[in-house]
Design an enzyme around this catalytic site. Sequence first.
Site, PDB file in Angstrom:
ATOM      1  N   GLU A   1     -31.159  34.827 -18.889  1.00  0.00           N
ATOM      2  CA  GLU A   1     -31.236  36.292 -18.979  1.00  0.00           C
ATOM      3  C   GLU A   1     -30.119  36.789 -19.899  1.00  0.00           C
ATOM      4  O   GLU A   1     -28.973  36.340 -19.784  1.00  0.00           O
ATOM      5  CB  GLU A   1     -31.062  36.872 -17.573  1.00  0.00           C
TER       6      GLU A   1
ATOM      7  N   ARG B   1     -31.231  53.293 -30.765  1.00  0.00           N
ATOM      8  CA  ARG B   1     -31.093  53.671 -29.356  1.00  0.00           C
ATOM      9  C   ARG B   1     -29.626  53.589 -28.908  1.00  0.00           C
ATOM     10  O   ARG B   1     -29.024  52.507 -28.975  1.00  0.00           O
ATOM     11  CB  ARG B   1     -31.916  52.656 -28.565  1.00  0.00           C
TER      12      ARG B   1
ATOM     13  N   ARG C   1     -21.578  49.160 -15.791  1.00  0.00           N
ATOM     14  CA  ARG C   1     -22.327  50.390 -16.039  1.00  0.00           C
ATOM     15  C   ARG C   1     -22.780  50.994 -14.690  1.00  0.00           C
ATOM     16  O   ARG C   1     -22.161  50.724 -13.672  1.00  0.00           O
ATOM     17  CB  ARG C   1     -23.493  50.078 -16.978  1.00  0.00           C
TER      18      ARG C   1
ATOM     19  N   ASN D   1     -34.414  39.149 -22.420  1.00  0.00           N
ATOM     20  CA  ASN D   1     -33.780  40.428 -22.087  1.00  0.00           C
ATOM     21  C   ASN D   1     -34.876  41.323 -21.505  1.00  0.00           C
ATOM     22  O   ASN D   1     -35.674  41.905 -22.256  1.00  0.00           O
ATOM     23  CB  ASN D   1     -33.152  41.074 -23.324  1.00  0.00           C
TER      24      ASN D   1
ATOM     25  N   TYR E   1     -25.478  50.000 -27.435  1.00  0.00           N
ATOM     26  CA  TYR E   1     -26.231  48.813 -27.853  1.00  0.00           C
ATOM     27  C   TYR E   1     -25.957  48.382 -29.294  1.00  0.00           C
ATOM     28  O   TYR E   1     -26.503  47.380 -29.744  1.00  0.00           O
ATOM     29  CB  TYR E   1     -27.738  49.063 -27.652  1.00  0.00           C
TER      30      TYR E   1
ATOM     31  N   HIS F   1     -28.259  40.344 -21.658  1.00  0.00           N
ATOM     32  CA  HIS F   1     -28.102  41.796 -21.806  1.00  0.00           C
ATOM     33  C   HIS F   1     -27.090  42.054 -22.901  1.00  0.00           C
ATOM     34  O   HIS F   1     -26.035  41.404 -22.941  1.00  0.00           O
ATOM     35  CB  HIS F   1     -27.640  42.449 -20.504  1.00  0.00           C
TER      36      HIS F   1
ATOM     37  N   PRO G   1     -38.733  46.366 -22.497  1.00  0.00           N
ATOM     38  CA  PRO G   1     -38.908  47.748 -22.920  1.00  0.00           C
ATOM     39  C   PRO G   1     -37.688  48.352 -23.616  1.00  0.00           C
ATOM     40  O   PRO G   1     -36.548  48.098 -23.226  1.00  0.00           O
ATOM     41  CB  PRO G   1     -39.187  48.498 -21.609  1.00  0.00           C
ATOM     42  N   ASN G   2     -38.003  49.122 -24.628  1.00  0.00           N
ATOM     43  CA  ASN G   2     -37.038  49.914 -25.411  1.00  0.00           C
ATOM     44  C   ASN G   2     -36.176  49.085 -26.349  1.00  0.00           C
ATOM     45  O   ASN G   2     -35.394  49.638 -27.123  1.00  0.00           O
ATOM     46  CB  ASN G   2     -36.148  50.774 -24.482  1.00  0.00           C
TER      47      ASN G   2
ATOM     48  N   ALA H   1     -34.842  47.389 -18.681  1.00  0.00           N
ATOM     49  CA  ALA H   1     -34.745  48.027 -17.357  1.00  0.00           C
ATOM     50  C   ALA H   1     -35.550  47.281 -16.293  1.00  0.00           C
ATOM     51  O   ALA H   1     -35.261  47.403 -15.093  1.00  0.00           O
ATOM     52  CB  ALA H   1     -35.200  49.473 -17.453  1.00  0.00           C
TER      53      ALA H   1
HETATM   54  C1  DQA Z   1     -30.172  46.040 -21.234  1.00  0.00           C
HETATM   55  C2  DQA Z   1     -29.520  46.671 -19.997  1.00  0.00           C
HETATM   56  C3  DQA Z   1     -30.552  47.374 -19.139  1.00  0.00           C
HETATM   57  O1  DQA Z   1     -29.928  47.976 -18.014  1.00  0.00           O
HETATM   58  C4  DQA Z   1     -31.244  48.453 -19.930  1.00  0.00           C
HETATM   59  O2  DQA Z   1     -32.244  49.069 -19.158  1.00  0.00           O
HETATM   60  C5  DQA Z   1     -31.790  47.956 -21.221  1.00  0.00           C
HETATM   61  C6  DQA Z   1     -30.963  47.065 -22.021  1.00  0.00           C
HETATM   62  C7  DQA Z   1     -29.132  45.428 -22.185  1.00  0.00           C
HETATM   63  O3  DQA Z   1     -29.541  44.639 -23.045  1.00  0.00           O
HETATM   64  O4  DQA Z   1     -27.937  45.727 -22.102  1.00  0.00           O
HETATM   65  O5  DQA Z   1     -32.867  48.337 -21.647  1.00  0.00           O
HETATM   66  O6  DQA Z   1     -31.036  45.009 -20.806  1.00  0.00           O
END
Ligand code: DQA
Length: 149
Positions: A98, A17, A107, A74, A22, A100, A9-10, A77
């Site tokens: 995984e 964003r 964070r 990735n 990011y 990020h 998501p996102n 959240a």
């Molecule tokens: C993320 C880190 C997560 O905590 C966050 O909710 C994201 C992006 C990252 O790529 O740094 O959506 O996965």
Amino acid sequence: MKLLILNGPNLNRLGKREPEIYGHETLDDMEIKLTKLASEHNVQVSFFQSNTEGTLIDRIHEAADDGTDGIIFNPGAFTHYSIALRDAIGSVSVPAIEVHISNVHNRESFRQTSVIAPVCLGQMTGFGTNGYILAMHAFLLRGKEDCSI
Ligand code: DQA
């Protein structure tokens, strides 16, 4: 080798964003870089992004049956609380790494827990979108001599 690059998501909002966290690269920019690296190493890549937990789970199940050798994931959240996604990764024999973009360990405290990481080969966090590149290299190195994973 066939790899799936899976984004949760996102992450479709990359570039727009919170760029101070990011960066300015978009998902398309990142996919172009990965496609180039993949073609240099004879890797077949598929890209998939969804904001929906169930859709991500379905794509993981599909990867189990379509000859995918590795998943670069990735989970956004969902990383921090989705037992359903953890079970999806755990239920398939395809190894996952995984990723990020930000360093989740420096964070908010809720980001410092990953329920997904225990069912992954490892985690790449804090290297910006280069984390996906590093994860692809990790798959390329995997199984080569002097590598224990
Ligand atoms: C993320 C880190 C997560 O905590 C966050 O909710 C994201 C992006 C990252 O790529 O740094 O959506 O996965």
